[in-house]
Design an enzyme around this catalytic site. Structure first.
Site, PDB file in Angstrom:
ATOM      1  N   LYS A  97       0.854  -1.182   0.000  1.00 27.56           N
ATOM      2  CA  LYS A  97       0.000   0.000   0.000  1.00 27.56           C
ATOM      3  C   LYS A  97       0.888   1.229   0.000  1.00 27.56           C
ATOM      4  O   LYS A  97       1.808   1.328   0.816  1.00 27.56           O
ATOM      5  CB  LYS A  97      -0.879   0.002   1.247  1.00 27.56           C
ATOM      6  CG  LYS A  97      -1.444   1.376   1.575  1.00 27.56           C
ATOM      7  CD  LYS A  97      -2.403   1.336   2.712  1.00 27.56           C
ATOM      8  CE  LYS A  97      -2.700   2.739   3.202  1.00 27.56           C
ATOM      9  NZ  LYS A  97      -3.837   2.761   4.114  1.00 27.56           N
ATOM     10  N   LYS A 129       0.981   5.243   0.637  1.00 29.84           N
ATOM     11  CA  LYS A 129       0.298   6.439   1.143  1.00 29.84           C
ATOM     12  C   LYS A 129       0.526   7.549   0.129  1.00 29.84           C
ATOM     13  O   LYS A 129       1.668   7.945  -0.133  1.00 29.84           O
ATOM     14  CB  LYS A 129       0.890   6.827   2.501  1.00 29.84           C
ATOM     15  CG  LYS A 129       0.375   8.129   3.083  1.00 29.84           C
ATOM     16  CD  LYS A 129      -1.122   8.135   3.281  1.00 29.84           C
ATOM     17  CE  LYS A 129      -1.546   7.224   4.419  1.00 29.84           C
ATOM     18  NZ  LYS A 129      -2.997   7.201   4.654  1.00 29.84           N
ATOM     19  N   ASP A 177      -3.565   5.246  -1.396  1.00 33.03           N
ATOM     20  CA  ASP A 177      -4.447   5.930  -0.444  1.00 33.03           C
ATOM     21  C   ASP A 177      -4.062   7.403  -0.310  1.00 33.03           C
ATOM     22  O   ASP A 177      -3.181   7.745   0.475  1.00 33.03           O
ATOM     23  CB  ASP A 177      -4.342   5.248   0.926  1.00 33.03           C
ATOM     24  CG  ASP A 177      -5.095   6.002   2.012  1.00 33.03           C
ATOM     25  OD1 ASP A 177      -5.956   6.846   1.686  1.00 33.03           O
ATOM     26  OD2 ASP A 177      -4.827   5.731   3.199  1.00 33.03           O
ATOM     27  N   ASN A 195      -5.848   9.710   1.017  1.00 29.36           N
ATOM     28  CA  ASN A 195      -6.573  10.338   2.142  1.00 29.36           C
ATOM     29  C   ASN A 195      -7.542  11.436   1.699  1.00 29.36           C
ATOM     30  O   ASN A 195      -7.573  12.535   2.280  1.00 29.36           O
ATOM     31  CB  ASN A 195      -5.587  10.908   3.177  1.00 29.36           C
ATOM     32  CG  ASN A 195      -5.006   9.833   4.073  1.00 29.36           C
ATOM     33  OD1 ASN A 195      -3.802   9.587   4.041  1.00 29.36           O
ATOM     34  ND2 ASN A 195      -5.839   9.176   4.854  1.00 29.36           N
ATOM     35  N   GLU A 235      -8.041   3.609  -2.176  1.00 32.74           N
ATOM     36  CA  GLU A 235      -8.504   3.906  -0.813  1.00 32.74           C
ATOM     37  C   GLU A 235      -8.759   5.403  -0.664  1.00 32.74           C
ATOM     38  O   GLU A 235      -7.861   6.211  -0.923  1.00 32.74           O
ATOM     39  CB  GLU A 235      -7.427   3.430   0.171  1.00 32.74           C
ATOM     40  CG  GLU A 235      -7.779   3.650   1.628  1.00 32.74           C
ATOM     41  CD  GLU A 235      -6.741   3.021   2.557  1.00 32.74           C
ATOM     42  OE1 GLU A 235      -6.095   2.017   2.168  1.00 32.74           O
ATOM     43  OE2 GLU A 235      -6.559   3.542   3.673  1.00 32.74           O
ATOM     44  N   ASN A 251     -11.151   4.228   5.238  1.00 33.59           N
ATOM     45  CA  ASN A 251     -11.095   4.325   6.692  1.00 33.59           C
ATOM     46  C   ASN A 251     -11.438   5.763   7.097  1.00 33.59           C
ATOM     47  O   ASN A 251     -11.190   6.184   8.212  1.00 33.59           O
ATOM     48  CB  ASN A 251      -9.712   3.962   7.234  1.00 33.59           C
ATOM     49  CG  ASN A 251      -8.658   4.966   6.844  1.00 33.59           C
ATOM     50  OD1 ASN A 251      -8.146   4.914   5.724  1.00 33.59           O
ATOM     51  ND2 ASN A 251      -8.333   5.901   7.736  1.00 33.59           N
ATOM     52  N   ASP A 310     -10.827  -0.518  12.157  1.00 33.35           N
ATOM     53  CA  ASP A 310      -9.742  -0.145  13.063  1.00 33.35           C
ATOM     54  C   ASP A 310     -10.339  -0.277  14.454  1.00 33.35           C
ATOM     55  O   ASP A 310     -11.275   0.439  14.793  1.00 33.35           O
ATOM     56  CB  ASP A 310      -9.301   1.298  12.782  1.00 33.35           C
ATOM     57  CG  ASP A 310      -8.130   1.727  13.644  1.00 33.35           C
ATOM     58  OD1 ASP A 310      -8.147   1.435  14.850  1.00 33.35           O
ATOM     59  OD2 ASP A 310      -7.205   2.371  13.112  1.00 33.35           O
ATOM     60  N   HIS A 362      -7.356  -1.098   8.854  1.00 30.28           N
ATOM     61  CA  HIS A 362      -6.588   0.144   8.793  1.00 30.28           C
ATOM     62  C   HIS A 362      -5.564   0.172   9.912  1.00 30.28           C
ATOM     63  O   HIS A 362      -5.706  -0.522  10.914  1.00 30.28           O
ATOM     64  CB  HIS A 362      -7.579   1.306   8.957  1.00 30.28           C
ATOM     65  CG  HIS A 362      -6.954   2.607   9.290  1.00 30.28           C
ATOM     66  ND1 HIS A 362      -6.926   3.121  10.573  1.00 30.28           N
ATOM     67  CD2 HIS A 362      -6.327   3.511   8.509  1.00 30.28           C
ATOM     68  CE1 HIS A 362      -6.313   4.295  10.554  1.00 30.28           C
ATOM     69  NE2 HIS A 362      -5.943   4.556   9.322  1.00 30.28           N
ATOM     70  N   ASN A 370      -2.977   3.078  12.094  1.00 28.09           N
ATOM     71  CA  ASN A 370      -2.290   4.332  12.348  1.00 28.09           C
ATOM     72  C   ASN A 370      -1.031   3.953  13.127  1.00 28.09           C
ATOM     73  O   ASN A 370      -0.885   2.802  13.514  1.00 28.09           O
ATOM     74  CB  ASN A 370      -3.202   5.249  13.167  1.00 28.09           C
ATOM     75  CG  ASN A 370      -3.041   6.686  12.747  1.00 28.09           C
ATOM     76  OD1 ASN A 370      -1.926   7.165  12.605  1.00 28.09           O
ATOM     77  ND2 ASN A 370      -4.142   7.370  12.532  1.00 28.09           N
TER      78      ASN A 370
HETATM   79 MG    MG Z   1      -6.487   5.281   4.748  1.00 32.63          MG
END
Ligand code: MG
Length: 429
Positions: free
Chosen positions: A196, A198, A226, A228, A251, A274, A298, A325, A327
């Protein structure tokens, strides 16, 4: 009720853990990030451990909850939710937005409280499991798999933080070659076969190029991107068109259920989130509009491991996929994630975890990925043990901080390098 199961004491230990300069659309991770370690001690002399976010707004709710728990049984996890509403609920309205939300979606008082409760729920389950001699997965109905698969979580990143902080040996990754090199190291060291990236950091074409480079380096292996919620509907659809057949899923390309529903209507590429489905209240509209095809659960957001299983059942009823998910977190949360993931029948994708980026932990033994998987522990409780010296040292760092790092602020960290930086409004592109 067996008196041995009654809670005698609750200990809260806020800590700061080293975090590398990982970039996202809001800014960059700070050199240290706050986490909260929750310990529940029973009258039987057993200590259970949980972990959650450690920012000031979370501590504010954890402290009153910790004060009212002694005398209650560790087995009463349902009662924990009612109690938390009682002692933490009055301070803010349920839907009140308590911060800008950013990477975690809209942040409401309810969601904040559930994230706090999750740390206590996991600590109670750990203590209960240790008392009964059962692993946490057995308390959740039993595992349906022996190993849980995780994905490599790739980030654009700098070699070092602009301000002081621990420096690791990863170097910078700011282009497709850097991303592929990072992925190769993850594959070599941990055996990950899903990747994945970011995104939301660079203009979409640069991120498309990075995903294409990954596809070339790891043919046929699952890839995700992803950003965001950083993209407009139009940009999301363009990227989806370019990367269909390349990505396993996209994502949170756009922000909010409305925008995600419009993206979803225009592409066959599955969308995961998420950000727009993070609470029960957000779920009916998102599912009715087919805004997402995969929910990234999560257990921190959803209020713990039992609630994660309830989410899984709801997703199953609506034919929506489920994965996990992550963090920034330590090994206590990774153990909790692994136990609950082991009990969810239709977990269709490798779970995310930041764990390999964390050079510090509070455990005596770090988790080790083999072929990208963690083996589900059969030891009583979570199967982890706190390293008290490490915990004390990381708490000391929190105590010594002047307050600037006690609540995560990626935009503030970015201003160390770019004084004019403000977290971009969405859509950014
Ligand atoms: Mg995400």
């Amino acid at each position: 009720m067996d008196a041995a199961l009654l809670i005698e004491d609750v200990r809260l230990t806020p800590i700061l853990i080293a975090d590398p300069p990982l970039l996202n659309t809001q800014g960059v991770h700070q050199p240290y990030t706050p986490r909260l370690v929750v310990e529940v001690v029973t009258r039987g002399g057993v200590t259970g451990v949980g972990e959650t976010y450690g920012d000031g707004t979370y501590l504010e709710l954890a402290e009153p909850l910790a004060r009212v728990l002694p005398g209650r049984p560790v087995s009463d996890v349902n009662g924990l939710f009612a109690l938390a509403e009682e002692v933490c609920g009055a301070a803010r309205g349920a839907d009140e937005r308590v911060d800008a939300g950013g990477l975690r979606g809209a942040q409401t008082a309810d969601k904040l409280r559930l994230s706090v409760v999750s740390g206590f729920e996991v600590a109670c389950l750990d203590a209960l499991g240790k008392t009964l001699g059962l692993p946490v997965h057995a308390l959740l109905g039993g595992k349906v798999r022996d190993r849980v698969e995780y994905s490599a979580y790739l980030f654009y990143r700098w070699a070092a933080h602009p301000a002081a902080g621990e420096r690791d040996d990863w170097g910078a990754a700011l282009d497709p070659a850097g991303v592929v090199a990072q992925a190769r190291r993850f594959a070599r060291d941990h055996g990950f076969t899903s990747f994945k990236l970011k995104g939301g950091v660079f203009p979409p074409d640069e991120e498309i190029a990075a995903v294409r480079a990954l596809a070339e380096a790891f043919p046929g292996q699952p890839l995700r991107l992803d950003p965001n919620g950083a993209w407009s509907v139009e940009t999301s659809l363009r990227v989806a068109e370019e990367l269909k057949g390349v990505l396993e899923y996209l994502e949170d390309p756009a922000s909010g259920t409305e925008a995600m529903a419009r993206v979803s209507a225009g592409t066959d590429l599955p969308l995961a989130t998420n950000m727009c489905v993070t609470t029960l209240a957000e779920l009916p509209e998102a599912f009715a509009r087919d805004a997402v095809q995969i929910v990234l659960s999560d257990h921190h957001y959803w209020g713990g491991l039992h609630r994660t299983r309830e989410l899984a059942a709801t997703c199953r009823a609506f034919g929506v996929g489920l994965s996990m998910h992550s963090n920034t977190h330590l090994g206590v949360s990774l153990a909790a994630m692994t136990h609950v993931a082991a009990t969810v029948p239709d977990l269709g994708h490798a779970c995310d975890s930041h764990y390999p980026w964390q050079t510090e932990d509070v455990l005596t033994t770090r988790h080790t990925f083999e072929d990208g998987h963690l083996t589900v522990s059969e030891a009583p409780g979570l199967g982890v043990e706190l390293d008290r010296d490490r915990l004390a040292a990381l708490h000391r760092r929190w105590l010594d901080d002047d307050g600037t790092l006690r609540s995560r602020d990626d935009a503030a960290a970015m201003r160390q390098a770019d004084p004019g930086w403000v977290a971009p409004a969405v859509p950014r592109w």
